[in-house]
Design an enzyme around this catalytic site. Structure first.
Site, short mmCIF file in Angstrom:
data_model
loop_
_atom_site.label_atom_id
_atom_site.label_comp_id
_atom_site.label_asym_id
_atom_site.label_seq_id
_atom_site.Cartn_x
_atom_site.Cartn_y
_atom_site.Cartn_z
N ASP A 48 0.83 -1.20 0.00
CA ASP A 48 0.00 0.00 0.00
C ASP A 48 0.87 1.26 0.00
OD1 ASP A 48 -2.36 -1.47 0.09
OD2 ASP A 48 -2.41 -1.49 2.28
N TYR A 76 6.50 -8.56 8.53
CA TYR A 76 6.10 -7.16 8.66
C TYR A 76 6.29 -6.69 10.11
CZ TYR A 76 3.48 -7.95 4.30
OH TYR A 76 3.10 -8.25 3.02
N ASP A 90 -6.48 1.90 7.95
CA ASP A 90 -5.16 2.54 8.02
C ASP A 90 -5.39 4.05 7.98
OD1 ASP A 90 -5.73 3.15 5.38
OD2 ASP A 90 -4.13 1.93 4.52
N ARG A 186 -3.69 -4.84 7.30
CA ARG A 186 -4.77 -3.92 7.68
C ARG A 186 -5.97 -4.69 8.23
NH1 ARG A 186 -6.98 -1.44 3.22
NH2 ARG A 186 -5.75 -2.64 1.73
#
Length: 239
Positions: A48, A76, A90, A186
């Site tokens: 993203d 991550y 987000d 997310r």
């Protein structure tokens, strides 16, 4: 380097850049250096715009390996704001609801995170690239249309609590996640918030590893022009 036969490049995607922009940036400088107008270039896993980190870019015949790289385990590091949600989970959208957080403790957070290890089912975010009736889900969501996506099975190998700030005016946790293909961090933030009987959304996300490729292995896109000017390149054959 022979970009037509195929090269594999590792980049640290900057904040605010789309994956498409990074690929275009790489293609532009490679083509300019080679003196060609066209070159097949693709990435092996979208990030993203508000995420940073490892992105694998393949050129020429190496684009055939994209699916292979997409299947690699990813790591991550994510920061989740607790007690508040956004439509996209987000910072792309403003907070749309707030929830109590006084009941949340570090022990409760750790217990909830344990629930997400292993094989789980996850509903992708409405603001995602999933296809719905021939269109991207985010295209419909941005027009205010209802988007219904089916749960997908995925694997989370590891999830670790790195930091827990519950006394802050904006309570937050930082986690490390090692997961398989198709995981939306997310959506994981959304689900963790719900499991805590509160809400949550991502405020920061970095992909720190894809397979064996780490951030320390990655090129800075802002210095890519300088880097490629120093490489020995197979130029276009005009004969």
């Amino acid at each position: 380097m022979d970009f037509r036969k195929g090269e594999i490049l590792y980049f640290n995607k900057p904040l605010g850049w789309t994956s498409f922009k990074l690929v275009g940036h790489a293609r532009y400088h490679i083509c300019r250096r080679m003196g060609v107008k066209k070159l097949k270039v693709g990435h092996a896993g979208t990030l993203d715009p508000l995420a940073t980190g490892v992105m694998i870019v393949c050129t020429g015949k190496a684009t055939k390996r994209i699916e292979e790289f997409q299947g690699h385990t990813k790591e991550y590091v994510a920061t989740l704001r607790l007690g508040a949600t956004t439509p996209s989970f987000d910072l792309e959208h403003e907070i749309d609801a707030t929830y109590p957080t006084e009941h949340i403790t570090r022990e409760r957070v750790e217990a909830v995170l344990e629930r997400f290890k292993g094989v789980i089912e996850q509903v992708p975010p409405a603001f995602s690239a999933c296809m719905v009736e021939g269109k991207r889900a985010y295209e419909l969501a941005r027009k205010g249309k209802a988007v219904e996506l089916k749960p997908k099975q995925l694997v989370i190998d590891e999830i670790e609590l790195l930091e827990c700030r519950l006394d802050s005016p904006e309570p937050a946790i930082r986690i490390r996640v090692v997961c398989g293909k198709g995981t939306y961090i997310r959506a994981l933030a959304r689900d963790i918030g719900e499991a805590l009987h509160s809400g949550a959304h991502l405020t920061e996300l970095t992909r720190t590893r894809v397979g064996n490729v780490r951030l320390t292995d990655c090129l800075d896109p802002l210095r890519f022009e300088e880097w490629i000017s120093e490489q020995e390149i197979e130029m276009e054959d005009n004969n």
